[in-house]
Design an enzyme around this catalytic site. Structure first.
Site, PDB file in Angstrom:
ATOM      1  CB  ALA A  83     -13.638 109.521  21.901  1.00 15.24           C
ATOM      2  CB  SER A 130       4.425 112.571  28.469  1.00 21.04           C
ATOM      3  OG  SER A 130       4.450 111.362  27.745  1.00 21.04           O
ATOM      4  NE  ARG A 149       5.255 112.734  22.357  1.00 20.87           N
ATOM      5  CZ  ARG A 149       6.426 113.272  22.765  1.00 20.87           C
ATOM      6  NH1 ARG A 149       7.432 113.396  21.914  1.00 20.87           N
ATOM      7  NH2 ARG A 149       6.587 113.661  23.999  1.00 20.87           N
ATOM      8  CB  CYS A 166      -3.101 115.548  22.240  1.00 19.62           C
ATOM      9  SG  CYS A 166      -2.361 115.017  23.795  1.00 19.62           S
ATOM     10  N   GLY A 176     -12.073 108.338  18.547  1.00 14.42           N
ATOM     11  CA  GLY A 176     -10.800 107.629  18.688  1.00 14.42           C
ATOM     12  C   GLY A 176     -10.538 107.118  20.092  1.00 14.42           C
ATOM     13  CD  GLN A 197      -1.339 108.974  22.683  1.00 10.55           C
ATOM     14  OE1 GLN A 197      -0.269 109.295  23.214  1.00 10.55           O
ATOM     15  NE2 GLN A 197      -2.369 109.807  22.625  1.00 10.55           N
TER      16      GLN A 197
END
Length: 430
Positions: A189, A105, A48, A46, A186, A116
């Site tokens: 969610a 982050s 990078r 979200c 995903g 991720q």
């Protein structure tokens, strides 16, 4: 072969640019594999967009990536080239380890990023474009992130992009008993449904712009919301978590306005999608509140300097061990001690120039540029001593190198075995 990382993140680019770069990221790995690129891992999140490559020619590989992105996005090649920072060799290794440990982050220390990174690693393997060098790099980075998590205070508060966003929504949402709608299928969610329920909200359904909501709905015992039912679902919702990861706007002003016309209470939209799910201007509608990634970035909490320095030291150990082959093991303590020394000084200087929350954008931009320059200088400063360390070890002059480091920097290069969990970093089971 050489390791190359091309990076655009919230540190150096706006979220709109990151959103555009990520268009077609699921196809990019296979697209760039060719004569100069033998392995590729794509890491879009979200906040990078990063690409890790195993290459024979970094310059040619960068040009191929820029060309591929230009054909997949609406950005010009020059804009793409300017947006991507390049890290090579040890710098690429260090960057991924810092990223996977949460040090880069938006919410420093957040643990979501390691999942991720793991997902990107698995996706590249399943797609068939994960080289042995990249496989080793990502396994090492994930081990390092676990060591950082278990050895420092980073991440223990449970702060993450999602938790900060939900905290910001506290001002407009009474969570217990609230009706919540989730847009997306995903990992975000999945996590978001648990967070919503943990806060006492009742998740009423899930909407997937791609029509693939059945699996997540079944997993969480939810109703699937169709496009025809979306307005009605919005009419009943108190809060919407939007994180679809699609490439088009889901909640437009006209759609939300239609839903708001027949309700008498407010609606809060939490948009954590890199490709925005909530259109600009929706927040101008009466009774509608929107929390976006830009808000999370502005309100993200800081971490203690001691925890950051410890984490950086662990990363330095991991990088040294990754980069040093068996013939250079005897100088490993010297490389590690030197990296710890330089990065400790770096973190103190970065903390001194970094502005606090609410600072003027021009001041924040200047601080970001200064930080980037300091980090570049630190890496340049370490490059030659690291190369010389390996050369001296291979030629049998380790003692001379260790003595020089001690004389020049006053560093105790006889690093105790327990100063860093190096065994955990090196162990495949860590």
């Amino acid at each position: 072969m050489a390791l190359l990382s091309l990076v655009a993140s919230h540190h150096n680019k706006d979220l709109n640019t990151l959103e555009q770069l990520s268009v077609g990221s699921d196809r990019l790995g296979n697209t760039v594999i060719g004569s100069t690129v033998t392995g590729a891992v794509v890491l879009p999140t979200c906040n990078r967009f990063e690409l890790y490559l195993d290459v024979t020619d970094p310059v040619a590989a960068r040009a191929e990536v820029v060309s591929a992105l230009s054909s997949m996005t609406s950005l010009e090649a020059d804009a793409i080239d300017a947006a991507l920072l390049a890290y090579e060799g040890d710098d690429a290794v260090e960057h991924l380890m810092s990223v996977s440990s949460g040090l880069e982050s938006m919410v420093v220390g957040e643990r979501e990023i390691s999942g991720q990174v793991r997902r990107a690693h698995i996706d590249a393997r399943e797609a068939g474009h994960l080289s042995p060098a990249l496989d080793r790099l990502f396994q090492s980075a994930l081990r390092t992130s676990r060591v950082v998590a278990s050895s420092t205070g980073l991440g223990t508060s449970g702060r993450s992009v999602m938790s900060v966003a939900f905290d910001l929504a506290d001002a407009t949402v009474t969570w217990r008993g609230a009706n919540a709608l989730v847009v997306g299928t995903g990992a975000l969610a999945d996590t978001g449904i648990g967070v919503l329920r943990g806060r006492g909200a009742r998740v009423t359904g899930v909407y997937s712009p791609s029509g693939r909501g059945g699996e997540i709905a079944a997993r969480h015992d939810l109703e699937v919301v169709t496009a025809e039912d979306l307005v009605e679902a919005l009419e009943e919702a108190d809060v919407v978590l939007a994180c679809s990861g699609g490439e088009s706007i889901v909640l437009t002003p006209s759609l939300v306005a239609q839903a708001m016309s027949s309700r008498g209470h407010s609606l809060t939209l939490i948009d954590l999608a890199l490709h925005r799910d909530v259109a600009a201007g929706v927040e101008l509608l009466r009774g509608v509140n929107v929390v976006r990634l830009e808000d999370v970035k502005f309100h993200a909490p800081g971490e203690s300097m001691a925890a950051l320095e410890t984490a950086r030291a662990i990363v330095a150990h991991a990088v040294a061990r990754f980069a040093t082959d068996e013939s250079g093991r005897s100088v490993d303590p010297a490389i590690v001690a030197l990296r710890e020394h330089v990065f400790g000084l770096l973190e103190r200087e970065v903390a001194r120039v970094r502005p606090g929350p609410g600072a003027d954008p021009s001041i924040s931009a200047q601080a970001t540029a200064t930080e980037a320059a300091l980090r570049h200088f630190a890496k340049a400063l370490l490059h030659t001593p690291t190369v010389r360390a390996k050369e001296m070890a291979e030629s049998g002059h380790t003692d001379e190198y260790l003595s020089a480091i001690n004389t020049l920097y006053g560093l105790d290069v006889a690093v105790p075995d327990d100063c860093c969990p190096a065994g955990e970093i090196d162990s495949p089971s860590a």
